[in-house]
Design a protein around this motif. Structure first.
Motif, PDB file in Angstrom:
ATOM      1  N   MET A   2       0.824  -1.207   0.000  1.00 61.40           N
ATOM      2  CA  MET A   2       0.000   0.000   0.000  1.00 61.40           C
ATOM      3  C   MET A   2       0.855   1.253   0.000  1.00 61.40           C
ATOM      4  O   MET A   2       0.551   2.226  -0.665  1.00 61.40           O
ATOM      5  CB  MET A   2      -0.914   0.026   1.221  1.00 61.40           C
ATOM      6  N   ARG A   3       1.918   1.180   0.761  1.00 61.54           N
ATOM      7  CA  ARG A   3       2.764   2.349   0.910  1.00 61.54           C
ATOM      8  C   ARG A   3       3.332   2.784  -0.428  1.00 61.54           C
ATOM      9  O   ARG A   3       3.557   3.949  -0.692  1.00 61.54           O
ATOM     10  CB  ARG A   3       3.886   1.994   1.895  1.00 61.54           C
ATOM     11  N   ARG A   4       3.559   1.800  -1.302  1.00 60.08           N
ATOM     12  CA  ARG A   4       4.243   2.083  -2.542  1.00 60.08           C
ATOM     13  C   ARG A   4       3.443   3.029  -3.423  1.00 60.08           C
ATOM     14  O   ARG A   4       3.968   3.693  -4.289  1.00 60.08           O
ATOM     15  CB  ARG A   4       4.484   0.756  -3.283  1.00 60.08           C
ATOM     16  N   PRO A 399     -10.282  -0.809   3.878  1.00 60.49           N
ATOM     17  CA  PRO A 399      -9.619  -1.948   4.517  1.00 60.49           C
ATOM     18  C   PRO A 399      -8.646  -2.583   3.532  1.00 60.49           C
ATOM     19  O   PRO A 399      -8.927  -2.666   2.330  1.00 60.49           O
ATOM     20  CB  PRO A 399     -10.781  -2.897   4.839  1.00 60.49           C
ATOM     21  N   ALA A 400      -7.514  -3.049   4.041  1.00 65.85           N
ATOM     22  CA  ALA A 400      -6.472  -3.590   3.164  1.00 65.85           C
ATOM     23  C   ALA A 400      -6.972  -4.761   2.321  1.00 65.85           C
ATOM     24  O   ALA A 400      -6.534  -4.949   1.187  1.00 65.85           O
ATOM     25  CB  ALA A 400      -5.270  -4.016   3.994  1.00 65.85           C
ATOM     26  N   LYS A 437     -17.708  -7.346   1.924  1.00 67.35           N
ATOM     27  CA  LYS A 437     -17.057  -8.337   2.779  1.00 67.35           C
ATOM     28  C   LYS A 437     -15.918  -7.705   3.581  1.00 67.35           C
ATOM     29  O   LYS A 437     -15.793  -7.929   4.789  1.00 67.35           O
ATOM     30  CB  LYS A 437     -16.518  -9.476   1.906  1.00 67.35           C
ATOM     31  N   ALA A 438     -15.126  -6.856   2.932  1.00 71.68           N
ATOM     32  CA  ALA A 438     -13.957  -6.250   3.608  1.00 71.68           C
ATOM     33  C   ALA A 438     -14.373  -5.237   4.660  1.00 71.68           C
ATOM     34  O   ALA A 438     -13.784  -5.188   5.747  1.00 71.68           O
ATOM     35  CB  ALA A 438     -13.053  -5.586   2.563  1.00 71.68           C
TER      36      ALA A 438
END
Length: 441
Positions: A2-4, A399-400, A437-438
């Protein structure tokens, strides 16, 4: 991962870096001393930065030491900020300050009860020096915890001036004009766009820019919070608009198959590498770092950008990411840590990093002359001028499991859409199923 896709310029351009290897590695301690107000105190700061970003942030830490006498110690966490910080808190070794790269992580920290609210001095600086949208992203349930120090501008389309000149086209100001210009570029012998479809995060950025411009900020906020469903007509419309590009094999280098086999650095290489196959590549301001550092391009001459153009009757979008400084309750030097945040809120602190490059500040009081080149200056001005219309990367707010996982959720479904963009409604339905779902989880 995610950071990228937010502000980690180094992880985009230095492929040899291993964040796992640098995680939790301590930086140099700034030397403090003398009779300055914080002499004898040490502040421990944690953040994702490594390589050149860590080196440049160290200059900011050193400037704080020079001003106050406080020593500083920087710890590089790698991408797993919440995991590393959580384990340090449990082990009784919490850092004093954390540079948090995602809104969702800041919210998590606040809800865990780990954070101290910003001091009145810091709050006053945020009120006076920042657009209110940055205060909103740093707040949880009405309390301001996070100070946004570093930002990314993710609404920039980078191009080869030679390629556009050869085709005889000017930089476009609307999405339709961009596709039309792309057709002309492709007729001149180069594909119009290099698309990094192998990295699903780039496709979320494409979607977010189209959606923000076409649907507007209010809808964007609602979708980011999952207050409206991904089956909303506005989502289907944005996917249809994006599909105009994705379905045109002449516009995309290598067609859909080629795009799906191209990662982010590879997409930049296709425009700015030794054997270019495309004239334009969309991604954030960090494209400039790859073009300059890996391919020796002079920014502003060999590589330039235009703002992501307005879609339909909407306004040109400004999607951003950023790093927020927070103070932990369990840190051993809370007073000094809060004074550090008060320092970070000043234009003087931002100027230290701005002068060495690889940095954008959302602080509107920072003199644009502090930036080292005209292109960065122009990018920073665009970010600040956007004011409250700036919106934080939507997938970084999710959410991830939905917005930040390789081979799953939004990343995979938009890759599937790139592969076959013929059914926007079906894609919207699949996105909603994954999102529901997330967000429940």
């Amino acid at each position: 991962m995610m950071r990228r896709r937010t502000t980690l310029l180094t992880s985009c351009i230095a492929l040899t870096l291993s964040l796992g290897a640098t995680a939790c590695g301590g930086g140099d301690v700034s030397a403090g001393g003398g009779d300055k107000p914080l002499s004898g105190q040490t502040i421990n700061v944690a953040g994702v930065w490594s390589g050149s970003e860590q080196k440049n942030f160290q200059k900011v830490l050193d400037a704080f030491t020079e001003k106050t006498g406080a020593k500083t110690q920087f710890t590089s966490t790698g991408d797993n900020v919440s995991t590393v910080v959580g384990s340090k808190i449990e082990g009784g070794n919490a850092p004093d300050v954390v540079m948090v790269p995602q809104v969702g992580v800041l919210q998590q920290f606040a809800k865990e009860g780990w954070l101290k609210p910003l001091s009145k001095t810091a709050q006053k600086s945020v009120d006076g020096n920042y657009a209110s949208v940055w205060k909103n992203y740093g707040s949880v349930d009405g309390t301001l915890y996070g100070l946004y120090f570093k930002a990314a501008h993710k609404s920039t389309v980078w191009y080869s001036p030679d390629a556009l000149d050869e085709a005889g086209v000017k930089t476009p100001t609307t999405y339709d004009a961009m596709l039309k210009a792309g057709q002309t570029v492709s007729e001149s012998g180069l594909a119009a766009f290099s698309v990094a479809g192998q990295d699903g995060w780039t496709l979320t950025d494409w979607f977010e820019n189209v959606y923000l411009s076409q649907a507007g900020p209010e809808k964007y906020d609602a979708l980011a919070a999952h207050k409206i469903k991904w089956t909303d007509p506005s989502v289907v419309e944005a996917l249809t608009t994006l599909g105009k590009l994705f379905k045109d094999k002449e516009l995309i280098a290598g067609g859909q198959k080629g795009a799906l086999n191209t990662d982010f650095p590879g997409s930049v290489e296709k425009v700015f590498g030794p054997e270019p196959t495309a004239g334009m590549v969309y991604e954030g301001d960090f494209v400039a770092g790859v073009a300059k550092d890996q391919f020796g391009k002079k920014i502003g001459e060999d590589a330039d950008f235009f703002p992501f153009p307005a879609v339909g009757t909407g306004k040109a979008p400004v999607v951003s990411g950023g790093d927020a400084a927070v103070v932990l309750k369990d840190g051993k030097s809370q007073k000094a840590a809060m004074e550090f945040l008060e320092y970070l809120a000043t234009p003087k602190a931002s100027a230290v990093w701005a002068e060495v490059g690889g940095f954008l500040s959302p602080n509107k009081k920072l003199d644009l002359a502090s930036y080292g080149d005209d292109i960065t200056r122009e990018t920073a001005k665009s970010l600040v001028d956007a004011g409250d219309s700036v919106r934080f990367d939507m997938s970084d707010q999710a959410p991830a499991a939905f917005g930040g996982t390789k081979g799953a959720g939004e990343w995979k479904l938009l890759q599937d859409f790139l592969r076959d963009p013929s059914d926007p409604k079906g894609t919207a339905a699949a996105l909603e199923q994954a999102a529901a779902k997330a967000y429940k989880g």
